[in-house]
Design a protein around this motif. Structure first.
Motif, short mmCIF file in Angstrom:
data_model
loop_
_atom_site.label_atom_id
_atom_site.label_comp_id
_atom_site.label_asym_id
_atom_site.label_seq_id
_atom_site.Cartn_x
_atom_site.Cartn_y
_atom_site.Cartn_z
N CYS A 234 12.50 -5.16 -3.81
CA CYS A 234 12.04 -4.73 -5.13
C CYS A 234 12.47 -5.73 -6.20
CB CYS A 234 12.59 -3.34 -5.46
SG CYS A 234 12.00 -2.02 -4.37
N THR B 281 2.12 -6.76 -2.00
CA THR B 281 2.67 -5.64 -2.77
C THR B 281 1.50 -4.90 -3.41
OG1 THR B 281 4.64 -6.95 -3.27
CG2 THR B 281 4.29 -4.95 -4.57
N PRO B 282 1.13 -3.73 -2.88
CA PRO B 282 -0.04 -3.00 -3.39
C PRO B 282 0.23 -2.32 -4.72
CG PRO B 282 0.99 -1.76 -1.61
CD PRO B 282 1.72 -3.07 -1.70
N ALA B 283 0.16 -3.12 -5.77
CA ALA B 283 0.52 -2.69 -7.12
C ALA B 283 -0.09 -3.69 -8.10
CB ALA B 283 2.04 -2.64 -7.24
N ILE C 293 -4.79 2.11 -3.92
CA ILE C 293 -3.72 1.65 -4.82
C ILE C 293 -3.85 2.31 -6.19
CG2 ILE C 293 -2.77 -0.38 -6.00
CD1 ILE C 293 -3.69 -2.00 -3.48
N THR D 15 1.02 -6.21 -9.27
CA THR D 15 1.39 -7.57 -8.86
C THR D 15 0.21 -8.29 -8.23
OG1 THR D 15 3.47 -6.51 -8.22
CG2 THR D 15 3.26 -8.84 -7.72
N GLN E 15 10.04 1.19 -1.53
CA GLN E 15 8.80 0.43 -1.42
C GLN E 15 8.64 -0.37 -2.72
OE1 GLN E 15 6.85 -0.31 0.81
NE2 GLN E 15 4.92 -0.95 -0.08
N GLU F 196 4.74 -11.66 -2.05
CA GLU F 196 4.77 -10.49 -2.92
C GLU F 196 3.54 -10.40 -3.80
OE1 GLU F 196 7.88 -13.39 -4.74
OE2 GLU F 196 7.13 -12.81 -2.76
N SER G 288 6.20 -1.73 -4.17
CA SER G 288 5.04 -1.40 -4.99
C SER G 288 5.35 -0.24 -5.94
CB SER G 288 3.83 -1.04 -4.11
OG SER G 288 4.10 0.11 -3.32
N ASP H 133 -2.46 5.71 -5.85
CA ASP H 133 -1.00 5.71 -5.84
C ASP H 133 -0.43 5.56 -7.25
OD1 ASP H 133 -1.01 6.00 -3.13
OD2 ASP H 133 -0.47 3.92 -2.67
N VAL I 83 7.26 -1.61 -8.85
CA VAL I 83 6.35 -2.34 -9.75
C VAL I 83 5.55 -1.35 -10.61
CG1 VAL I 83 4.31 -3.82 -9.86
CG2 VAL I 83 6.13 -4.35 -8.25
N ILE I 84 5.06 -0.30 -9.99
CA ILE I 84 4.25 0.69 -10.72
C ILE I 84 5.09 1.37 -11.80
CG2 ILE I 84 3.05 2.91 -10.52
CD1 ILE I 84 2.15 1.91 -7.68
#
Length: 280
Positions: free
Chosen positions: A37, A237-239, A103, A241, A14, A233, A16, A106, A19-20
Motif C-alpha cells: 500500500c 492496482t485496480p483503482a 472497479i 492508479t 489490498q 502498481e 487498491s 468497488d 488508493v480508493i
C-alpha cells in the motif's frame, strides 16, 4: 449515535482499497495496511499506522491487534484468516474485480461504507472521463498488436481491466486476459509492442533477459525496440492508479500522439538470437 455505523478503523490488505480511500479523502480511517500500500500511497508510511507484510502472509492476530472495525482484502483470501477475523467480530469486505466496471463498483462500495458516496461518484466520473478522452484520441489510429503480461514464470497475460486500457490507448490486446500463455504462442502472434508489468516487481523486469530466453528477438516489438516495463502498481492496482498506467500505455502504444510519462523503462538492446538462449 449518528455515524456510529461508519467504520473508523480500517485495515487494508489490498493496495487498491488504500488508493480508493485516499482518493475520496478518507485515508485517516486506515489504521493498518500492507507494505505494498505504501508503494501506491506513500502517506500511509508516516509511522501512524501498522504496516503488515502482505495480504497472503499477514498474521490474523496482528491484524486483529490493530482493533479494526472493517478489514478489506482481495479474494480469494486465506480462508482460515477470514474465519478468524469474522469470529473476532470484525466486518470483512472482499474485493475481486475483473473489469473496469467492477472497479467502479468497488469504489462505490467502499465510498458508501464510509459515507462518502458523492466523493466516490466524482472519482468514478473522473476515471471514466480520462479514459474516454484517450479513447477518443486513438479511435482513428492503426492498432498495433500488444502483448501485456502480469507475470513471467509462468507467463500470464494482464488482467481484463488492462486489456480494456490497452484498447482505449489504441492497441489490440493479444492473448486471453488473466490466463497463462506459452512463449511460443506469443512469438507466433508477433506482438508489435511488449509490456511487462510483473506483480510486486516495480520496474525491475529484466527485459533483455526475457526477450532472449523466450526467443522473441525476431518479434516486431524486439526489432523495433518497443519492449517496455511499466511499473506494476500502475497496471496491477485496480483503482484510480490505473490512470497513470493508461498514460504509460498510451505513450508506448502510440508515442506520436502522447508524451512520455513516469513509470516506463524501455529495452536498451536486443540480444542476438541463438538456439542456446531460446525457450521452446
Amino acid at each position: 449515535m449518528p455515524g456510529s455505523h461508519i467504520p473508523n478503523r480500517i485495515a487494508c490488505l489490498q493496495p487498491s482499497a488504500t488508493v480508493i480511500l485516499d482518493a475520496i479523502g478518507e485515508l485517516r480511517r486506515v489504521v493498518a495496511c500492507t507494505r505494498y500500500c505504501a508503494d501506491v500511497v506513500p502517506g500511509v508510511a508516516d509511522g501512524s499506522r501498522a504496516i503488515l507484510a502482505d495480504s497472503w502472509t499477514a498474521d490474523t492476530a496482528q491484524i486483529v491487534a490493530t482493533r479494526p472495525d472493517l478489514v478489506i482484502a482481495a479474494v480469494p483470501y486465506q480462508e482460515k484468516a477470514v474465519s478468524e477475523i469474522l469470529r473476532s467480530g470484525v466486518r470483512f469486505l472482499g474485493l475481486s474485480p475483473k473489469t473496469l466496471a467492477d472497479i467502479y463498483t468497488d469504489i462505490g462500495i467502499i465510498s458508501g461504507a464510509v459515507d462518502a458516496c458523492e466523493r466516490g461518484n466524482v472519482v468514478i466520473a473522473d476515471m471514466q472521463r480520462q479514459i474516454d478522452e484517450i479513447r477518443t484520441r486513438t479511435v482513428t489510429t492503426t492498432r498495433p498488436r500488444v502483448w501485456c503480461e502480469e507475470w513471467g514464470k509462468p507467463l500470464i497475460a494482464s488482467q481484463s481491466w488492462v486489456a480494456e486500457l490497452v484498447e482505449a490507448a489504441g492497441g489490440e490486446f493479444l492473448g486471453v486476459a488473466g490466463k497463462q500463455a506459452s512463449a511460443e504462442d506469443i512469438r507466433l502472434l508477433d506482438p508489435e509492442v511488449i509490456v511487462a508489468a510483473w506483480c510486486g516487481a516495480g520496474d525491475r523486469v529484466p527485459l533483455e533477459k526475457i526477450v532472449a530466453q523466450r526467443g522473441w528477438q525476431e518479434t516486431a516489438a524486439a526489432r523495433w525496440g518497443r519492449v517496455f516495463c511499466v511499473r506494476d502498481e500502475f497496471l496491477n492496482t485496480p483503482a484510480p492508479t490505473l490512470l497513470q498506467g493508461l498514460k504509460a500505455l498510451a505513450f508506448v502504444i502510440t508515442p506520436r500522439n502522447f508524451p512520455c510519462t513516469k513509470g516506463i523503462r524501455q529495452i536498451t538492446s536486443v540480444p542476438a538470437f541463438t538456439a542456446e538462449n531460446s525457450t521452446p
